[in-house]
Scaffold this motif. Structure first.
Motif, PDB file in Angstrom:
ATOM      1  N   GLY A 195       0.874  -0.855  -0.145  1.00 35.17           N
ATOM      2  CA  GLY A 195       0.370  -0.155   0.362  1.00 35.17           C
ATOM      3  C   GLY A 195       0.954   1.503   0.438  1.00 35.17           C
ATOM      4  O   GLY A 195       2.114   1.225   0.094  1.00 35.17           O
ATOM      5  N   THR A 196       0.059   2.189   0.189  1.00 29.80           N
ATOM      6  CA  THR A 196       0.783   3.894  -0.292  1.00 29.80           C
ATOM      7  C   THR A 196      -0.005   4.274   1.228  1.00 29.80           C
ATOM      8  O   THR A 196      -1.001   4.180   1.797  1.00 29.80           O
ATOM      9  N   VAL A 197       1.106   5.426   2.204  1.00 37.07           N
ATOM     10  CA  VAL A 197       0.899   6.450   3.077  1.00 37.07           C
ATOM     11  C   VAL A 197       0.931   7.614   2.902  1.00 37.07           C
ATOM     12  O   VAL A 197       1.616   7.817   2.187  1.00 37.07           O
ATOM     13  N   ALA A 198       0.128   8.624   2.851  1.00 34.12           N
ATOM     14  CA  ALA A 198       0.227   9.789   2.208  1.00 34.12           C
ATOM     15  C   ALA A 198       0.331  10.948   2.634  1.00 34.12           C
ATOM     16  O   ALA A 198      -0.524  10.803   4.309  1.00 34.12           O
ATOM     17  N   CYS A 199       1.530  12.269   3.193  1.00 36.68           N
ATOM     18  CA  CYS A 199       0.619  13.136   3.835  1.00 36.68           C
ATOM     19  C   CYS A 199       1.286  14.656   2.861  1.00 36.68           C
ATOM     20  O   CYS A 199       2.606  14.611   3.090  1.00 36.68           O
ATOM     21  N   SER A 200      -0.044  15.294   3.101  1.00 33.73           N
ATOM     22  CA  SER A 200       0.541  16.914   2.214  1.00 33.73           C
ATOM     23  C   SER A 200       0.005  17.510   3.122  1.00 33.73           C
ATOM     24  O   SER A 200      -0.427  17.883   3.954  1.00 33.73           O
ATOM     25  N   PHE A 201       1.491  18.929   3.153  1.00 34.92           N
ATOM     26  CA  PHE A 201       0.850  20.174   3.323  1.00 34.92           C
ATOM     27  C   PHE A 201       0.316  20.651   2.754  1.00 34.92           C
ATOM     28  O   PHE A 201       0.242  21.324   2.006  1.00 34.92           O
ATOM     29  N   SER A 202      -0.559  22.012   3.346  1.00 35.11           N
ATOM     30  CA  SER A 202      -0.639  23.490   2.990  1.00 35.11           C
ATOM     31  C   SER A 202      -0.761  24.322   4.147  1.00 35.11           C
ATOM     32  O   SER A 202      -0.870  24.438   4.902  1.00 35.11           O
ATOM     33  N   GLU A 203      -1.598  25.381   3.426  1.00 33.25           N
ATOM     34  CA  GLU A 203      -1.648  26.344   4.280  1.00 33.25           C
ATOM     35  C   GLU A 203      -2.245  26.271   5.987  1.00 33.25           C
ATOM     36  O   GLU A 203      -2.801  26.946   7.070  1.00 33.25           O
ATOM     37  N   HIS A 204      -3.526  25.084   5.325  1.00 27.02           N
ATOM     38  CA  HIS A 204      -3.960  24.528   6.842  1.00 27.02           C
ATOM     39  C   HIS A 204      -3.624  24.038   7.669  1.00 27.02           C
ATOM     40  O   HIS A 204      -4.215  23.124   8.761  1.00 27.02           O
ATOM     41  N   ARG A 240      -2.782  22.089  12.455  1.00 27.19           N
ATOM     42  CA  ARG A 240      -3.680  20.688  12.571  1.00 27.19           C
ATOM     43  C   ARG A 240      -3.011  19.233  11.250  1.00 27.19           C
ATOM     44  O   ARG A 240      -2.378  20.127  10.539  1.00 27.19           O
ATOM     45  N   ILE A 241      -3.916  18.994  12.094  1.00 26.79           N
ATOM     46  CA  ILE A 241      -3.374  17.421  11.505  1.00 26.79           C
ATOM     47  C   ILE A 241      -5.196  16.753  11.014  1.00 26.79           C
ATOM     48  O   ILE A 241      -6.053  16.159  11.483  1.00 26.79           O
ATOM     49  N   TRP A 242      -5.285  16.642   9.388  1.00 26.78           N
ATOM     50  CA  TRP A 242      -6.666  16.199   9.279  1.00 26.78           C
ATOM     51  C   TRP A 242      -6.865  14.640   7.838  1.00 26.78           C
ATOM     52  O   TRP A 242      -5.608  14.817   7.524  1.00 26.78           O
ATOM     53  N   ALA A 243      -8.636  14.010   7.838  1.00 27.43           N
ATOM     54  CA  ALA A 243      -8.314  13.469   7.245  1.00 27.43           C
ATOM     55  C   ALA A 243      -9.224  13.678   6.813  1.00 27.43           C
ATOM     56  O   ALA A 243     -10.494  13.341   7.421  1.00 27.43           O
ATOM     57  N   THR A 244      -9.809  12.284   5.861  1.00 28.25           N
ATOM     58  CA  THR A 244     -11.647  12.556   5.459  1.00 28.25           C
ATOM     59  C   THR A 244     -11.659  11.159   4.776  1.00 28.25           C
ATOM     60  O   THR A 244     -10.840  10.570   4.444  1.00 28.25           O
ATOM     61  N   CYS A 245     -13.014  10.474   5.245  1.00 23.87           N
ATOM     62  CA  CYS A 245     -13.160   8.839   4.589  1.00 23.87           C
ATOM     63  C   CYS A 245     -14.762   9.204   4.618  1.00 23.87           C
ATOM     64  O   CYS A 245     -15.382   9.955   4.984  1.00 23.87           O
ATOM     65  N   ASP A 246     -14.307   8.404   3.494  1.00 24.38           N
ATOM     66  CA  ASP A 246     -16.198   8.165   3.028  1.00 24.38           C
ATOM     67  C   ASP A 246     -16.934   7.681   3.685  1.00 24.38           C
ATOM     68  O   ASP A 246     -16.462   6.997   4.613  1.00 24.38           O
ATOM     69  N   THR A 247     -18.317   8.034   4.575  1.00 26.51           N
ATOM     70  CA  THR A 247     -18.836   7.802   5.160  1.00 26.51           C
ATOM     71  C   THR A 247     -19.706   6.270   4.692  1.00 26.51           C
ATOM     72  O   THR A 247     -20.203   6.348   6.465  1.00 26.51           O
TER      73      THR A 247
END
Length: 179
Positions: free
Chosen positions: A80-89, A126-133
């Protein structure tokens, strides 16, 4: 520019920068309709898609904004893969696992390694993630990381591989950790 480690180790896994030789391993899970059902990216239809993905990963590492690691198991190889993307948030994390690696705790283990590395950045708040319901397994991983449920984002994210894709963006749960 934010710097993340190129290699992370857990008791059972090595997370490393993927390279061109990983295209077959990535294609094996990225072409599986069941694995990609909840992903925001299109299922890979051939090795060129996996090679293009690897090019994007290399660009992300170069920019210092998007980091992606191959999740490697000593006996199974790339799972698999795991990722971390950075932005101003802050930082957003995400992951995908081969079906053969489901229900063994690998997703939580890999996500925790990246989550911990991101948490160690002093000025990251802040670290966040979304997932499908419908993605109960991903929800459990985010809760196990100690992320807090912030709400349901209505019609937030297209899921191009989901059977319901023609109805537009899907609802997602938002989870976050804040300093």
């Amino acid at each position: 520019m934010i710097s993340m480690p190129q290699r992370l180790s857990t008791p059972r896994l090595t997370l490393r920068v993927p390279h061109g030789g990983d295209a077959d391993a990535i294609f094996a899970f990225a072409s599986d309709p069941e694995v990609t059902r909840f992903m925001t990216w299109a299922q890979h239809v051939d090795l060129d898609d996996s090679s293009d993905f690897l090019d994007d990963v290399a660009e992300g590492w170069s920019s210092g904004e998007d980091y992606c690691w191959l999740i490697e198991h000593a006996e199974r190889g790339g799972i698999g893969t795991v990722a971390c993307s950075f932005s101003e948030h802050g930082a957003e994390i995400g992951y995908v696992l081969a079906r053969s690696a489901w229900r063994e705790g690998f997703g939580r283990e890999a996500a925790a390694a990246v989550f911990d590395a991101a948490q160690s950045i002093d000025d990251l708040y802040r670290i966040w993630a979304t997932c499908d319901t419908e993605n109960a397994a991903s929800k459990r991983i985010l809760e196990a990381l100690g992320m807090v449920y912030e709400g349901c984002l209505q019609r937030w994210s297209p899921r191009p591989n989901h059977a319901d894709r023609r109805n537009g963006p899907r609802d997602v749960f938002m989870y976050a950790w804040t300093r």
